[in-house]
Design a protein around this motif. Structure first.
Motif, PDB file in Angstrom:
ATOM      1  N   ALA A 234       0.821  -1.209   0.000  1.00 48.86           N
ATOM      2  CA  ALA A 234       0.000   0.000   0.000  1.00 48.86           C
ATOM      3  C   ALA A 234       0.849   1.249   0.000  1.00 48.86           C
ATOM      4  O   ALA A 234       1.744   1.405   0.811  1.00 48.86           O
ATOM      5  CB  ALA A 234      -0.907  -0.006   1.234  1.00 48.86           C
ATOM      6  N   LYS A 297      -6.614   3.683   8.307  1.00 42.15           N
ATOM      7  CA  LYS A 297      -7.072   2.796   7.244  1.00 42.15           C
ATOM      8  C   LYS A 297      -5.931   2.088   6.520  1.00 42.15           C
ATOM      9  O   LYS A 297      -6.033   0.889   6.198  1.00 42.15           O
ATOM     10  CB  LYS A 297      -7.933   3.563   6.247  1.00 42.15           C
ATOM     11  N   ASP A 298      -4.824   2.806   6.259  1.00 46.32           N
ATOM     12  CA  ASP A 298      -3.740   2.193   5.492  1.00 46.32           C
ATOM     13  C   ASP A 298      -3.092   1.024   6.233  1.00 46.32           C
ATOM     14  O   ASP A 298      -2.521   0.127   5.603  1.00 46.32           O
ATOM     15  CB  ASP A 298      -2.679   3.240   5.149  1.00 46.32           C
ATOM     16  N   TYR A 300      -4.731  -1.243   7.882  1.00 44.67           N
ATOM     17  CA  TYR A 300      -5.555  -2.410   7.539  1.00 44.67           C
ATOM     18  C   TYR A 300      -5.284  -2.859   6.107  1.00 44.67           C
ATOM     19  O   TYR A 300      -5.273  -4.054   5.808  1.00 44.67           O
ATOM     20  CB  TYR A 300      -7.035  -2.081   7.717  1.00 44.67           C
ATOM     21  N   MET A 301      -5.063  -1.895   5.227  1.00 48.36           N
ATOM     22  CA  MET A 301      -4.734  -2.250   3.845  1.00 48.36           C
ATOM     23  C   MET A 301      -3.412  -3.011   3.778  1.00 48.36           C
ATOM     24  O   MET A 301      -3.291  -4.014   3.064  1.00 48.36           O
ATOM     25  CB  MET A 301      -4.664  -1.000   2.994  1.00 48.36           C
ATOM     26  N   LEU A 320      -9.070  -6.187   4.407  1.00 52.61           N
ATOM     27  CA  LEU A 320      -9.318  -5.296   3.279  1.00 52.61           C
ATOM     28  C   LEU A 320     -10.728  -4.702   3.332  1.00 52.61           C
ATOM     29  O   LEU A 320     -10.939  -3.543   2.963  1.00 52.61           O
ATOM     30  CB  LEU A 320      -9.089  -6.036   1.961  1.00 52.61           C
ATOM     31  N   TYR A 323     -10.506  -1.900   5.689  1.00 48.88           N
ATOM     32  CA  TYR A 323      -9.892  -0.740   5.027  1.00 48.88           C
ATOM     33  C   TYR A 323     -10.909  -0.011   4.159  1.00 48.88           C
ATOM     34  O   TYR A 323     -11.017   1.219   4.209  1.00 48.88           O
ATOM     35  CB  TYR A 323      -8.710  -1.188   4.163  1.00 48.88           C
ATOM     36  N   LEU A 324     -11.649  -0.756   3.351  1.00 45.96           N
ATOM     37  CA  LEU A 324     -12.602  -0.138   2.432  1.00 45.96           C
ATOM     38  C   LEU A 324     -13.704   0.599   3.176  1.00 45.96           C
ATOM     39  O   LEU A 324     -14.167   1.657   2.733  1.00 45.96           O
ATOM     40  CB  LEU A 324     -13.204  -1.206   1.516  1.00 45.96           C
ATOM     41  N   ALA A 331     -10.801   4.949  -1.471  1.00 42.17           N
ATOM     42  CA  ALA A 331     -10.081   3.673  -1.475  1.00 42.17           C
ATOM     43  C   ALA A 331      -9.201   3.538  -2.716  1.00 42.17           C
ATOM     44  O   ALA A 331      -9.562   3.991  -3.809  1.00 42.17           O
ATOM     45  CB  ALA A 331     -11.062   2.513  -1.408  1.00 42.17           C
ATOM     46  N   ALA A 335      -6.430  -2.079  -3.295  1.00 39.12           N
ATOM     47  CA  ALA A 335      -7.198  -2.761  -2.250  1.00 39.12           C
ATOM     48  C   ALA A 335      -8.341  -3.550  -2.873  1.00 39.12           C
ATOM     49  O   ALA A 335      -8.600  -4.704  -2.508  1.00 39.12           O
ATOM     50  CB  ALA A 335      -7.738  -1.747  -1.251  1.00 39.12           C
TER      51      ALA A 335
END
Length: 440
Positions: A234, A297-298, A300-301, A320, A323-324, A331, A335
């Protein structure tokens, strides 16, 4: 009865004391905890490194400072004449406070500096004013730390300091969404790296995290793109160098984490480990980022892509999707692409189709599109949507003619495993024949 009550009170008091002591022992163990508790100035709230730089170089005069920095400057470096501090409104009028907040406007900034004789500025690195001064040819960046950046006006008074310490290639310690803008191209990156190394050589490098993180980011950008599975971690889409740069990046990110506990640095560390194929360590770093910011969030990505590379597809899907949910319409296509592939590998073909279509919609990269179209064809074939799947196979070939060979191999594999109809459908496509609308 009184003695019994007194005895139990003593026992309860002792137990409570032990509990508190145990809690504090856990809470204060480790460097991170020591930074967040205790007496004195909390780290990463005030520009300690930059003020130390000002002291070493005898920088004096009238300074434009952020409101929150005023008291710190008065206490730690009274030689500087601050513009404002926390005594508003007892010392400074609401009108004056209002005028200082308008400094980001070019005309108001010129008016303020002239009226008060300001020739230095100590500002937040994560504010819009930082980028304004970076682009102002009359001001030079000479120092920064985890919180603030110091700019000096280009006058004879500061000519020597600016000559020795101003940044030329690396001009943007300013942070936006946790990232710094780095130069493009190998030559510019290497010059910027030399400047940041020079800065660390004359600064309190053990007290600041940002320069170490920036140095790590430069080395990461100089490193090869992607990883062994061909999925770019990512946020890392460019690579210009070799494995040594990745190892150097890891060391710098570790120094940054030991000093500043920035969840972005943990994320960067995970990206570097990911590129080296050291997935267990990458996961630990990504998890460290998320522990420090559960809405990051990143992080989790990064975990989702790393789990995919480890072939743990169920965990990949879970991370993912998290993240989304956090990223929403912002997004990244990678991802969606990775989620689509993970769903395919867990035989959830509707999820694979939806995710890969979204990935295709938000990327214009020809190579990525050909891969996404091919995998979409596979997902649709598995669903029985032969005609639509064939259309995506054709799109893959149009984007990248090499997919003719890929489809030929796929047809051969299907035939070998007894899927004669599927093999014939793909062969028909390659011979530019019509696909049947459904699979028997």
């Amino acid at each position: 009865s009184g003695k019994i009550t007194e005895k139990w009170m003593r026992l309860a008091s002792t137990a409570l004391s032990l509990f508190v002591a145990a809690f504090l022992a856990v809470g204060f163990s480790g460097a991170e905890a020591r930074e967040n508790y205790g007496l004195g100035i909390k780290k990463s709230l005030y520009p300690e490194g930059t003020v130390a730089f000002m002291k070493r170089n005898g920088i004096k005069g009238y300074i434009y400072n952020e409101y929150i920095f005023g008291g710190y400057l008065i206490y730690n470096y009274p030689e500087m004449k601050v513009l404002i501090d926390g005594r508003t409104p007892t010392v400074y009028s609401p009108y004056f406070f209002w005028t200082t907040r308008l400094a980001v406007d070019d005309k108001r900034w010129a008016k303020l500096t002239e009226e008060y004789g300001i020739d230095s500025a100590l500002i937040f690195i994560n504010g819009s004013f930082c980028k304004k001064l970076i682009s102002d040819k009359d001001w030079a960046l000479v120092s920064f730390d985890d919180v603030g950046a110091l700019f000096l006006k280009r006058t004879d008074k500061f000519k020597d300091i600016i000559s020795r310490y101003s940044f030329k290639e690396f001009k943007t310690p300013c942070i936006k969404d946790g990232t710094h803008t780095l130069p493009d191209g190998e030559a510019g990156l290497k010059k910027a790296r030399d400047e940041v190394k020079g800065y660390l050589s004359h600064s309190d490098s053990d007290r600041v995290a940002a320069p170490h993180r920036i140095l790590g980011m430069i080395n990461l950008k100089l490193a090869p793109a992607g990883n062994k599975q061909g999925l770019a971690p990512a946020g890392n889409k460019q690579g210009l160098g070799g494995e040594d740069n990745l190892k150097s990046a890891i060391e710098e990110f570790k120094k940054a984490n030991a000093t500043g506990f920035d969840y972005y640095s943990y994320y960067n560390l995970g990206s570097a480990f990911d590129k080296l194929g050291r997935y267990d360590e990458a996961l630990m770093a990504y998890k460290g980022a998320v522990r420090r910011n559960k809405s990051f969030k990143d992080g989790y990505m990064g975990m989702g892509i790393t789990y995919f590379n480890m072939k743990d597809y169920k965990r990949s899907v879970k991370k993912l999707k998290k993240y989304l949910k956090l990223a929403g319409d912002d997004a990244e296509f990678s991802a969606y692409k990775t989620l689509g592939l993970a769903c395919f590998n867990t035989s959830v073909y509707n999820c694979a189709e939806t995710s890969l279509k979204r990935a295709a919609y938000i990327t214009d990269d020809k190579k990525e599109l050909s891969s996404i179209y091919y995998n979409l064809g596979n997902a649709l074939f598995e669903k029985g949507a032969i005609q639509e799947g064939g259309a995506y196979y054709l799109k893959a070939i149009e984007s990248e003619p090499e997919y003719v060979k890929v489809l030929q191999n796929l047809a051969g594999s299907m035939k070998k495993h007894g899927n004669i109809e599927g093999s014939e459908q793909i062969t028909g496509l390659l011979n530019k024949k019509e696909f049947s609308k459904s699979k028997k």
